[in-house]
Design an enzyme around this catalytic site. Structure first.
Site, short mmCIF file in Angstrom:
data_model
loop_
_atom_site.label_atom_id
_atom_site.label_comp_id
_atom_site.label_asym_id
_atom_site.label_seq_id
_atom_site.Cartn_x
_atom_site.Cartn_y
_atom_site.Cartn_z
N GLN A 190 0.83 -1.20 0.00
CA GLN A 190 0.00 0.00 0.00
C GLN A 190 0.87 1.26 0.00
O GLN A 190 0.54 2.25 -0.66
CB GLN A 190 -0.92 0.01 1.22
CG GLN A 190 -1.95 1.13 1.22
CD GLN A 190 -2.95 1.01 0.07
OE1 GLN A 190 -3.32 -0.09 -0.32
NE2 GLN A 190 -3.36 2.17 -0.47
N ALA B 102 -5.52 5.29 -0.09
CA ALA B 102 -5.20 5.39 1.34
C ALA B 102 -3.69 5.34 1.56
O ALA B 102 -2.95 4.70 0.81
CB ALA B 102 -5.86 4.25 2.09
N SER C 191 -5.34 1.59 4.97
CA SER C 191 -6.08 0.97 3.88
C SER C 191 -6.86 -0.25 4.36
O SER C 191 -6.32 -1.10 5.07
CB SER C 191 -5.14 0.54 2.74
OG SER C 191 -5.82 -0.24 1.79
N HIS D 71 -7.69 -2.65 2.57
CA HIS D 71 -7.18 -3.84 1.90
C HIS D 71 -6.22 -4.61 2.80
O HIS D 71 -6.07 -5.84 2.65
CB HIS D 71 -6.48 -3.45 0.59
CG HIS D 71 -7.44 -3.07 -0.50
ND1 HIS D 71 -8.11 -3.98 -1.28
CD2 HIS D 71 -7.86 -1.85 -0.93
CE1 HIS D 71 -8.89 -3.35 -2.15
NE2 HIS D 71 -8.75 -2.04 -1.96
N ASP E 16 -11.68 -4.99 -4.40
CA ASP E 16 -12.01 -4.14 -5.53
C ASP E 16 -12.47 -5.06 -6.67
O ASP E 16 -11.70 -5.94 -7.10
CB ASP E 16 -10.81 -3.32 -5.99
CG ASP E 16 -10.49 -2.18 -5.04
OD1 ASP E 16 -11.38 -1.78 -4.28
OD2 ASP E 16 -9.33 -1.70 -5.05
N GLU F 47 -16.77 4.99 -4.87
CA GLU F 47 -16.14 3.82 -5.47
C GLU F 47 -17.12 2.65 -5.45
O GLU F 47 -17.15 1.86 -4.49
CB GLU F 47 -14.86 3.45 -4.71
CG GLU F 47 -13.76 4.50 -4.82
CD GLU F 47 -12.46 4.05 -4.16
OE1 GLU F 47 -12.42 2.93 -3.61
OE2 GLU F 47 -11.48 4.82 -4.20
N HIS G 270 -15.63 -0.95 -4.74
CA HIS G 270 -14.98 -1.31 -3.47
C HIS G 270 -16.03 -1.83 -2.48
O HIS G 270 -16.88 -1.08 -2.01
CB HIS G 270 -14.26 -0.09 -2.89
CG HIS G 270 -13.49 -0.38 -1.65
ND1 HIS G 270 -12.10 -0.34 -1.60
CD2 HIS G 270 -13.89 -0.71 -0.39
CE1 HIS G 270 -11.69 -0.63 -0.38
NE2 HIS G 270 -12.77 -0.86 0.38
#
Length: 498
Positions: free
Chosen positions: A388, A409, A414, A416, A423, A466, A469
């Site tokens: 990230q 981010a 983040s 993730h 995503d 988004e 996401h």
């Protein structure tokens, strides 16, 4: 003496015949008068007594005949020896009866003709009325009163901008028509569409014809010529934040979303209420110059009436906003692992991939979408702290930190990194409005996921819209958030800012 008596009798008989003859002439002459009266009364619709009068005349005639016969019989009894004279008398009597019978027949025929003429006149006088009642045109007229014969519109030509609507006022005739339903069609739905109720919507530049047809009579219709100019105007501007505090020398760029996305132009105009405190360039990058407050305004070039503002507070603190102490542990609020611009993860937090629970739920979502003819796949799942960090830095190098923070981010902040975020499909604005995006928005909560950064909530989540996401939170919480329309920040009552 006897000779004189015979002569007297003969004279009496001759006189009787003369009187009877005159009487017959009188009866015959009376007949036309009776016919005229009968015709006149029948035309006026009144009854007539001609039949009874005729019957009386006939009876009188019979009585005269009888009297004449009786007279002859008496003469026969008185003088049996005058056979020759008796024969003459009988002949004269027969002749009288024949004349009387002929007169009666003539009168009867006249009476019959009178009745026939009266009847004919009566029928003739009623014929126009009866004909009108039973004629086909009368039935047709009644049918026409219940069927639409024409359609009137208040407009027959309109010019619209893309996105505008107009509904013509329809009047169907006759007003007594039973079925006044309407059928609307457009000759080119790429130019303008029309609803079943007649609302015309401009779709694309060009010309077309919108037609309304009677639902009960397809031969009756009316038309509207539609001219559509240009694309739709911008109706709304959304920013990912409306307030920001920055230090002198720092920059920040709000993320702008204009609605609709297919407007004629999405161009922006930026201005600052006090450029000594902060300035803004044509791309919306705000630069702080001195301590104080000012207002940054963005206006749609498409529609000058659509404006949004950002309140900027500039401090003299040289330390970059967002430089925080290293995070040592993850944060749970009401049992929910929270990661946003306010709450981060330790660098050491590394599940190594999507959690088993998240992956299993995604596989169910993917299968359900496929049954509906929708393809959903993973473009980006788990990312480590280091991955990230490198990704975010690449965006900073490309567009600057302020712009990068709107959609990427910083390391440690983040979702993730949690192994709970995915995503899907195309990770760009081109995914907006696709069938896949719509399916996710409608069904992802059924499998425990939410659209993490929804449209219109940019200033709350800290990120742009988004639709690709999704974040796994479990089916129970996902349903609650979907039903309420709240983000995690709103639901938990927390903020999201560096």
């Amino acid at each position: 003496m006897k000779g004189k008596r015979k002569k007297f009798v003969i004279a009496v008989i001759i006189a009787a015949f003369a009187v009877f003859s005159v009487g017959c002439d009188f009866i015959v002459k009376e007949t036309p008068v009776e016919v005229e009266n009968a015709y006149s009364r029948n035309v006026n619709g009144e009854s007539t007594d001609s039949d009874s009068e005729a019957d009386t005349d006939s009876l009188n005639s019979d009585e005269k005949d009888t009297a004449s016969k009786n007279g002859s019989d008496k003469d026969k009894d008185k003088d049996n020896t005058g056979s020759d004279k008796k024969s003459d008398t009988d002949k004269n009597s027969s002749s009288s009866k024949a004349a009387s019978s002929k007169a009666a027949q003539s009168k009867a025929e006249s009476k019959t003709e009178s009745k026939a003429a009266s009847s004919k006149a009566s029928v003739s006088s009623r014929a126009p009325s009866n004909a009108a009642t039973s004629s086909g045109s009368s039935v047709s007229s009644k049918a026409n009163e219940t069927e639409v014969s024409s359609i009137s519109l208040d407009i027959h030509e309109i010019t619209l901008d893309v996105g505008q609507t107009k509904m013509p006022i329809v009047t169907m005739f006759p007003k007594t028509a039973l079925d006044k339903s309407e059928v609307w069609t457009s000759s080119d739905e790429k130019v303008a569409t029309v609803t079943s109720s007649g609302t015309i919507r401009a779709v694309g530049e060009g010309k077309c014809v919108v037609t309304v047809t009677s639902g009960s009579n397809s031969k009756v219709s009316s038309k509207v010529s539609v001219t559509v100019t240009g694309k739709p105007k911008v109706e709304k501007i959304s920013l990912d934040f409306n307030e920001k505090t920055i230090a002198v020398g720092e920059t920040v760029m709000p993320r702008v979303t204009m609605t609709p996305l297919d407007a004629d132009t999405l161009a922006e105009e930026w201005t600052s209420s006090d450029e000594s405190i902060a300035t803004v360039d044509k791309d919306g990058i705000i630069t702080a110059h001195a301590k104080g407050e000012c207002e940054i305004k963005v206006t749609s070039v498409s529609n000058k009436d659509v404006i949004e503002t950002v309140k900027i507070t500039v401090t003299d603190n040289k330390e970059k906003e967002g430089e925080k102490e290293p995070v040592t542990e993850e944060t749970y609020i009401q049992g929910v692992l929270v990661v946003n611009k306010t709450y981060g993860l330790p660098e050491s937090y590394a599940p190594g991939g999507l959690t088993s629970e998240c992956r299993e739920a995604f596989n169910e979502l993917k299968a359900a979408a496929a049954e509906d003819g929708i393809t959903i796949y993973i473009s980006s799942g788990y990312r480590s702290y280091q991955e990230q960090k490198a990704l975010h830095q690449s965006y900073v190098d490309s567009v600057g930190e302020a712009a990068a923070d709107v959609f990427s981010a910083r390391a440690g902040y983040s979702e993730h990194q949690t192994g709970l975020a995915i995503d899907c499909n195309e990770v760009s604005d081109s995914f907006i409005g696709t069938p896949e995006a719509q399916w996710l928005a409608q069904h992802c909560y059924e499998y425990g996921f939410i659209i993490r950064y929804p449209q219109g909530k940019e200033s709350i989540t800290g990120y742009k819209y988004e639709p690709w996401h999704i974040r796994y939170v479990g089916e129970e919480l996902a349903k609650e958030l979907n039903d309420s329309g709240l983000t995690i920040e709103e639901y938990l009552g927390i903020t999201s800012s560096y």
